[in-house]
Motif scaffolding. Structure first.
Motif, PDB file in Angstrom:
ATOM      1  N   GLY A 101      -3.916   5.017   9.638  1.00 42.19           N
ATOM      2  CA  GLY A 101      -5.124   4.297  10.025  1.00 42.19           C
ATOM      3  C   GLY A 101      -4.779   3.008  10.744  1.00 42.19           C
ATOM      4  N   ASN A 102      -5.536   1.955  10.473  1.00 42.15           N
ATOM      5  CA  ASN A 102      -5.355   0.712  11.220  1.00 42.15           C
ATOM      6  C   ASN A 102      -3.972   0.103  10.988  1.00 42.15           C
ATOM      7  N   ILE A 144      -0.339   0.481  13.304  1.00 42.67           N
ATOM      8  CA  ILE A 144       0.466  -0.632  13.812  1.00 42.67           C
ATOM      9  C   ILE A 144       1.927  -0.437  13.425  1.00 42.67           C
ATOM     10  N   VAL A 145       2.167   0.034  12.197  1.00 42.90           N
ATOM     11  CA  VAL A 145       3.537   0.317  11.754  1.00 42.90           C
ATOM     12  C   VAL A 145       4.175   1.379  12.657  1.00 42.90           C
ATOM     13  N   CYS A 146       3.402   2.420  12.979  1.00 41.26           N
ATOM     14  CA  CYS A 146       3.913   3.459  13.890  1.00 41.26           C
ATOM     15  C   CYS A 146       4.339   2.856  15.221  1.00 41.26           C
ATOM     16  N   ASP A 147       3.504   1.990  15.755  1.00 37.93           N
ATOM     17  CA  ASP A 147       3.793   1.371  17.042  1.00 37.93           C
ATOM     18  C   ASP A 147       5.057   0.522  16.979  1.00 37.93           C
ATOM     19  N   ASP A 165      -1.726  12.278   7.767  1.00 34.36           N
ATOM     20  CA  ASP A 165      -3.056  11.689   7.569  1.00 34.36           C
ATOM     21  C   ASP A 165      -4.086  12.779   7.844  1.00 34.36           C
ATOM     22  N   PRO A 166      -4.844  13.211   6.825  1.00 33.01           N
ATOM     23  CA  PRO A 166      -5.822  14.289   7.011  1.00 33.01           C
ATOM     24  C   PRO A 166      -6.855  13.996   8.098  1.00 33.01           C
ATOM     25  N   ILE A 187      10.203   6.273   4.209  1.00 26.44           N
ATOM     26  CA  ILE A 187       8.790   6.615   3.997  1.00 26.44           C
ATOM     27  C   ILE A 187       8.032   5.324   3.707  1.00 26.44           C
ATOM     28  N   THR A 188       6.911   5.127   4.411  1.00 25.68           N
ATOM     29  CA  THR A 188       6.074   3.957   4.148  1.00 25.68           C
ATOM     30  C   THR A 188       4.640   4.415   3.919  1.00 25.68           C
ATOM     31  N   LEU A 189       3.969   3.789   2.967  1.00 24.82           N
ATOM     32  CA  LEU A 189       2.615   4.202   2.570  1.00 24.82           C
ATOM     33  C   LEU A 189       1.569   3.220   3.081  1.00 24.82           C
ATOM     34  N   HIS A 190       0.491   3.771   3.617  1.00 27.84           N
ATOM     35  CA  HIS A 190      -0.599   2.939   4.143  1.00 27.84           C
ATOM     36  C   HIS A 190      -1.945   3.631   3.930  1.00 27.84           C
ATOM     37  N   VAL A 191      -2.231   3.961   2.673  1.00 22.36           N
ATOM     38  CA  VAL A 191      -3.491   4.603   2.305  1.00 22.36           C
ATOM     39  C   VAL A 191      -4.153   3.809   1.186  1.00 22.36           C
ATOM     40  N   PRO A 192      -5.475   3.923   1.046  1.00 18.21           N
ATOM     41  CA  PRO A 192      -6.145   3.278  -0.087  1.00 18.21           C
ATOM     42  C   PRO A 192      -5.842   4.043  -1.372  1.00 18.21           C
TER      43      PRO A 192
END
Length: 531
Positions: A152-153, A157-160, A173-174, A201-206
């Protein structure tokens, strides 16, 4: 009277000044949020409450917040707000999900470097006067594969940033579309593939029921041996006991955590492990981020209190200031249609069907739905509003259905509302004319053209001579003045209706007199809020 806002946590003086510059009366009490009893005592005075994480907005606090309309959380997490209770109370809960996105993403990248090069341990060792150059053998991130769970948001940014470091990026990400993944320059994969291929591995989910322990004991066992894991999102996404075991066994080479299942984290199975980097939930802790979220929440709350614009609400459809200006008359119309139906319906409602035609189909239909449902619910609960109404409808098991269609008749657009009970369906429709005033254009399939007034009288009868005379004569002799009078019928001699806009409420004695004539099937006074 100007809206009044309480700032009960530490917000920047610039944010407080935004409220004042917008003409809002603001009380800045940055330590009040820690005093539950004092907050309970004063909260009833305020239209808005601006908070960070120290203030706990409980059901008890909300019960005392008789004037509260909006809660603004400067930041993403709203664990300190009872959102279901706020929704029932009709209070909008806003957060600022984008104000600290860059800061959190940068912290995740920093944590990745820290665990890759063992920087904290090397720093401590060097401070102690040691020179253990051979002890701290790290790994490069260049050309490694980063698995991003949640694109997500912040994850985006992490991907970029990772692509800028020349890493290969896998994203799970579903909600990530193939087109979006391609545009981001990442490879969209399922979780199992990410686990088996990622070096980091990095996590960025609620944290939800679906994401809780997404890195479970079983998931960790599937990872590539020697993986390094970063979590700057939410505690509870990783089984901490299982992670500690995987670190000790060598399945996981290192971990960097900014968040924990229990915070403040005074103890953890991860503490003391040599290949673990930990920080005290610093993801959003930069000067820029704290300022950004404070300014953003002040602007959002001011916009809502002054213009009705809703941004980043967690329990209400967002409506921009531009939408609010255009939609204002249509929101009123939806509310009037709901109000009419609610006042006419005594039986339990099973379903509410809303049809949008023409120009209105391009508007924010969720917000219009909320207005219509609120109008219906007001008959039973006068305190209901656009926030609480959908919650009440769901609790009662009412099915809400929305349909749209292209322009189909004389009007550029209209809204048709149908309320379904066990015994009948009741439909009515309305539009907004060029003067911005809502009008009723159809009731029970009968076409009319009626202005909406504060006090109205609705009657149904068989189409026979003398009805108009009896209605006008009875009202006239009792001193009830008619401002506007609209008639309609299906066909000669069949069902007919009248809708009268009155200067004052219809006295009960006059209503009874009209019923006693035997000419009317229904004589129903109606009241609308037209301010």
């Amino acid at each position: 009277m100007a809206p009044k806002v309480l700032v009960s946590d530490k917000l920047s003086s610039t944010a407080v000044q935004i409220f004042r510059d917008r003409g809002i009366d603001v009380d800045f009490m940055p330590d009040l949020g820690k005093d539950k009893d004092k907050l309970l005592e004063v909260i009833g005075q305020y239209d808005g409450l601006a908070i960070r994480s120290a203030t706990k907005v409980t059901e008890k606090i909300l019960a005392a917040a008789d004037n509260l309309k909006v809660i603004g959380r400067a930041g993403i997490g709203v664990d300190n707000v009872d959102i279901p209770a706020a929704s029932k109370k009709g209070v909008i809960v806003m957060n600022t999900p984008f104000g600290n996105s860059v800061t959190t993403a940068e912290h995740a990248i920093a944590m990745m470097f820290a665990v890759a090069r063992q920087l904290p341990e090397a720093s401590v060792s060097t401070h102690a006067g040691k020179w253990e150059k051979n002890r701290f053998m790290g790994v490069e991130v260049f050309n490694k594969t980063l698995g991003v769970i949640g694109a997500g948001n912040i994850g985006g940014i992490v991907c970029d940033r990772a692509l800028g470091l020349k890493m290969k990026v896998l994203a799970y990400d579903p909600f990530l579309s193939d087109e979006r993944a391609q545009k981001m320059g990442v490879q969209k994969v399922e979780l199992d593939e990410l686990l088996t291929k990622a070096d980091f591995i990095t996590l960025h989910v609620p944290l939800t029921d679906k994401t809780r322990n997404i890195l479970s004991r079983e998931a960790l066992a599937k990872t590539k041996k020697g993986v390094r894991i970063v979590n700057c999102a939410r505690g509870g996404l990783i089984d901490e006991d299982a992670l500690a075991e995987a670190l000790q066994s060598g399945q996981v080479a290192g971990a960097a955590l900014d968040v924990f299942a229990t915070e403040p984290a005074k103890e953890s199975p991860l503490f003391g492990l040599p290949n673990v980097v930990v920080t005290p939930h610093l993801g959003a802790s930069t000067t820029e981020a704290q300022e950004n979220v404070a300014l953003q929440v002040a602007e959002q709350m001011s916009d809502y209190l002054l213009t009705g614009a809703v941004q980043n609400a967690l329990n209400m459809p967002s409506v921009t200031a531009e939408e609010a200006a255009v939609m204002g008359p249509w929101v009123k119309l939806a509310g009037h249609l709901g109000d009419f139906a609610g006042q006419m319906t005594d039986d339990p409602i099973q379903a509410i069907n809303i049809l949008y035609d023409g120009v209105v189909t391009d508007m924010n239909l969720q917000a219009l739905n909320c207005a219509a449902i609120a109008g219906i619910m007001k008959a039973a609960n006068p305190d209901v509003n656009m926030v609480s109404a959908p919650v009440i409808a769901r609790e009662r098991g009412i099915n809400i259905a929305t349909t749209t269609q292209a322009k189909s008749g004389t009007f550029d657009g209209y809204i048709k509302l149908t309320v379904v009970t066990a015994s009948r369906e009741r439909s009515l429709a309305g539009t907004v004319f060029s003067d911005g005033k809502p009008r009723f254009i159809q009731i029970k399939g009968i076409n009319i053209d009626a202005e909406v007034g504060e006090h109205m009288l609705y009657t149904t009868n068989k189409d026979v001579p003398g009805i108009i005379g009896t209605l006008g004569g009875t009202l006239g002799k009792n001193g009830v003045n008619i401002a506007n009078f609209t008639l309609g019928r299906t066909q000669v001699g069949q069902d007919a209706i009248a809708l009268c806009y009155l200067d004052a409420p219809l006295p009960e004695a006059v209503r009874s007199e009209l019923e006693a004539t035997g000419l009317f099937h229904q004589v129903k006074p109606l009241a609308f809020s037209v301010g």
